[in-house]
Design an enzyme around this catalytic site. Structure first.
Site, PDB file in Angstrom:
ATOM      1  N   THR A 100       0.860  -1.194   0.000  1.00  0.00           N
ATOM      2  CA  THR A 100       0.000   0.000   0.000  1.00  0.00           C
ATOM      3  C   THR A 100       0.898   1.247   0.000  1.00  0.00           C
ATOM      4  O   THR A 100       2.093   1.149   0.281  1.00  0.00           O
ATOM      5  CB  THR A 100      -0.944   0.018   1.234  1.00  0.00           C
ATOM      6  OG1 THR A 100      -0.159   0.078   2.427  1.00  0.00           O
ATOM      7  CG2 THR A 100      -1.840  -1.206   1.266  1.00  0.00           C
ATOM      8  N   GLU A 153      13.248  -5.037   1.080  1.00  0.00           N
ATOM      9  CA  GLU A 153      14.213  -4.608   0.047  1.00  0.00           C
ATOM     10  C   GLU A 153      13.674  -3.470  -0.811  1.00  0.00           C
ATOM     11  O   GLU A 153      14.384  -2.535  -1.152  1.00  0.00           O
ATOM     12  CB  GLU A 153      14.573  -5.809  -0.850  1.00  0.00           C
ATOM     13  CG  GLU A 153      15.646  -5.524  -1.866  1.00  0.00           C
ATOM     14  CD  GLU A 153      16.982  -5.199  -1.202  1.00  0.00           C
ATOM     15  OE1 GLU A 153      17.339  -4.015  -1.181  1.00  0.00           O
ATOM     16  OE2 GLU A 153      17.637  -6.124  -0.691  1.00  0.00           O
ATOM     17  N   GLU A 213       5.597   8.980  -6.712  1.00  0.00           N
ATOM     18  CA  GLU A 213       4.615   8.596  -5.697  1.00  0.00           C
ATOM     19  C   GLU A 213       3.238   9.082  -6.150  1.00  0.00           C
ATOM     20  O   GLU A 213       3.150  10.001  -6.979  1.00  0.00           O
ATOM     21  CB  GLU A 213       4.960   9.275  -4.364  1.00  0.00           C
ATOM     22  CG  GLU A 213       6.283   8.840  -3.769  1.00  0.00           C
ATOM     23  CD  GLU A 213       6.310   7.365  -3.428  1.00  0.00           C
ATOM     24  OE1 GLU A 213       5.500   6.926  -2.616  1.00  0.00           O
ATOM     25  OE2 GLU A 213       7.153   6.652  -3.995  1.00  0.00           O
ATOM     26  N   LYS A 228      13.516   7.206   3.162  1.00  0.00           N
ATOM     27  CA  LYS A 228      14.581   6.233   2.863  1.00  0.00           C
ATOM     28  C   LYS A 228      15.794   6.461   3.765  1.00  0.00           C
ATOM     29  O   LYS A 228      16.433   5.507   4.215  1.00  0.00           O
ATOM     30  CB  LYS A 228      14.954   6.308   1.384  1.00  0.00           C
ATOM     31  CG  LYS A 228      13.804   5.794   0.499  1.00  0.00           C
ATOM     32  CD  LYS A 228      13.989   6.187  -0.944  1.00  0.00           C
ATOM     33  CE  LYS A 228      12.851   5.653  -1.804  1.00  0.00           C
ATOM     34  NZ  LYS A 228      12.803   6.259  -3.125  1.00  0.00           N
ATOM     35  N   GLY A 325      10.184   2.226 -10.213  1.00  0.00           N
ATOM     36  CA  GLY A 325       9.553   1.563 -11.356  1.00  0.00           C
ATOM     37  C   GLY A 325       8.933   0.254 -10.913  1.00  0.00           C
ATOM     38  O   GLY A 325       9.490  -0.448 -10.068  1.00  0.00           O
TER      39      GLY A 325
HETATM   40  N1  HSE Z   1       8.830   7.768  -5.976  1.00  0.00           N
HETATM   41  C1  HSE Z   1       9.971   6.997  -5.639  1.00  0.00           C
HETATM   42  C2  HSE Z   1      11.159   7.480  -6.461  1.00  0.00           C
HETATM   43  C3  HSE Z   1       9.665   5.550  -5.918  1.00  0.00           C
HETATM   44  O1  HSE Z   1      10.949   8.237  -7.400  1.00  0.00           O
HETATM   45  O2  HSE Z   1      12.291   7.125  -6.166  1.00  0.00           O
HETATM   46  C4  HSE Z   1      10.480   4.590  -5.161  1.00  0.00           C
HETATM   47  O3  HSE Z   1      10.391   4.750  -3.783  1.00  0.00           O
END
Ligand code: HSE
Length: 357
Positions: A100, A153, A213, A228, A325
Site C-alpha cells: 500500500t 528490500e 509517488e 529512505k 519503477g
Molecule cells: N517515488 C519513488 C522514487 C519511488 O521516485 O524514487 C520509489 O520509492
C-alpha cells in the site's frame, strides 16, 4: 515447497509484482523448486479475491487493466467483505506482501497490516516505507518474537539490493556513513532539466513511467528521500531518527540557471541524501547539492539511484541501479520471497539447497 502469498494493495507496485510473478513463476519453480502461489488480494478500491488453489494471474491482470478492478474476477468480493486484515489473518496465507502507499506521518495503513500479519505468525515482505521508517525497531522485535521474517528490500532503491547488501553482504562490518541519491523521480527531473526540458514536463514524464509517488510532492519536496534516509539510518546505523531529525530541502526551488551555474563549475546538481556518525550522534540530511564531476554520484543520471556505504573494513562500496519503477520494485519483492524460501527450506545440519545459485 509452496509459499502462499496474500497481497495487499494492487496499485502500481502490486500490479508490477503480479506481472513479474506471472512471467517468472515457471522459472522459479524450475530453478528453486518453489511454487510461489498468489492466493489472495485485498485492495481498498479495486476489491478482493481469494482462492486457496491460487489466483489466475493472467486473468487478474487482464481484468485489472481493462476495468481497473478485481471485482470482475470470478468469486471476487467487495473489500468490505474480505478486507486487508481478514487476509492477513487467513490460515491459507504464509507470507503477506504489503504494497500500500507510504504515509510518513502515521505509517498507516501499512503499519497495522504488518503488525497484524506478524502477530498472526505470517512472514512479511513490504515495499511500504512508512512503517519501516517510523516503527522498524518495534516491528523487528515483534517478528523476532514470533519467529517470522520481515523483509523490505523494495523500500530503498527498488530492486537494486542495497538493503540485502547492508544486511547480508556486510555482516561483521561497521557502516559509518551512507551517502547517495535515493529518489528516482527527482534525479530523472534534474537530468531532464540539465538537457533543457522544463520541470513540469519532466515531472509528468516521471509520473507516466510509474516512478513518482501517488502525490509527487513527496518526491519533489524530498519527503520520499527522508523516509529512505530514516530507514537506512535506523536499520544500518542503529539510530532512531524521526522525520524532524532529518534536514530536508526539495528541488522545487531550483531553476535552470542553478543547473547551468553548477555546470560552469564542473558540477551537477543532485538531491543528495547523507547519513553519518558525528560525535556519537547520527546526522542525516536530504538536500540539493552541487556535486563535482570527480564524485561518482555526479554520473548517476535519470531514474538511477546510487549509495556509497562507508565501512570500517572494506572502505567505500558503491551500489548503483534502478531506484524506482514497477518492474524493478517487483524484483525486490520476488528476491525477498526467495530469500525467505531459502531460509525456510533449511535443515540446521545441511546447507539449504535453495541457497545455491
Ligand atoms: N517515488 C519513488 C522514487 C519511488 O521516485 O524514487 C520509489 O520509492
Amino acid at each position: 515447497m509452496e509459499l502462499r502469498i496474500g497481497l495487499i494493495g494492487l496499485g502500481t507496485v502490486g500490479t508490477g509484482f503480479v506481472k513479474l510473478l506471472l512471467e517468472k513463476h515457471g522459472h522459479i519453480k524450475g530453478r528453486y523448486g518453489l511454487d510461489l502461489r498468489l492466493v489472495g488480494i485485498a485492495d481498498l478500491v479495486k476489491g478482493s479475491a481469494y482462492d486457496e488453489r491460487g489466483l489466475d494471474l493472467a486473468r487478474l491482470l487482464e481484468l485489472s487493466e481493462r476495468e481497473d478492478s478485481v471485482l470482475a474476477y470470478p468469486g471476487a468480493v467487495e473489500f468490505q467483505q474480505l478486507g486487508s486484515l481478514d487476509l492477513v489473518r487467513e490460515d491459507g496465507v504464509d507470507v503477506v506482501v504489503e504494497a500500500t502507499p507510504t504515509n510518513l506521518r502515521t505509517g498507516e495503513p501499512g503499519y497495522t497490516h504488518i503488525r497484524e500479519a506478524l502477530e498472526n505468525g505470517k512472514h512479511v515482505v513490504t515495499t511500504n516505507k512508512g512503517p519501516i521508517a517510523l516503527r522498524y525497531k518495534e516491528l523487528r522485535e515483534l517478528a523476532a518474537r514470533k519467529g517470522v521474517f520481515l523483509r523490505f528490500e523494495g523500500t530503498v532503491m527498488s530492486g537494486t539490493p542495497c538493503i540485502s547488501m547492508g544486511f547480508e553482504c556486510l555482516r561483521g562490518a561497521e557502516i559509518t556513513r551512507i551517502r547517495g541519491i535515493v529518489n528516482g523521480t527527482t534525479n530523472f527531473i534534474l537530468t531532464e532539466m540539465s538537457k533543457g526540458m522544463p520541470y513540469e514536463q519532466a515531472l509528468r514524464k516521471a509520473q507516466e513511467l510509474g516512478y513518482a509517488e501517488p502525490d509527487p510532492t513527496a518526491d519533489v519536496e524530498g519527503w520520499d528521500a527522508v523516509a529512505k534516509v530514516m530507514i537506512l539510518a535506523n536499520v544500518f546505523l542503529g539510530s532512531q531518527l524521526t522525520v524532524s531529525d532529518v534536514e530536508r530541502e526539495g528541488i522545487t526551488g531550483l531553476t535552470l540557471e542553478d543547473i547551468r551555474a553548477a555546470e560552469r563549475e564542473d558540477a551537477k546538481v543532485k538531491l543528495v541524501a547523507d547519513i553519518r556518525r558525528e560525535g556519537g550522534h547520527v546526522k542525516a540530511s536530504v538536500k540539493p547539492r552541487r556535486v563535482p564531476l570527480s564524485d561518482p554520484l555526479a554520473h548517476v543520471d535519470g531514474v538511477l539511484n546510487a549509495l556509497i556505504f562507508s565501512t570500517d573494513t572494506v572502505g567505500d562500496i558503491l551500489i548503483m541501479g534502478a531506484g524506482a519503477g514497477p518492474r524493478a520494485t517487483g524484483q525486490a519483492i520476488l528476491s525477498d520471497l526467495l530469500w525467505i524460501h531459502a531460509y525456510l527450506s533449511g535443515d540446521p545440519k545441511k546447507a539449504p539447497r535453495a541457497l545455491f545459485p
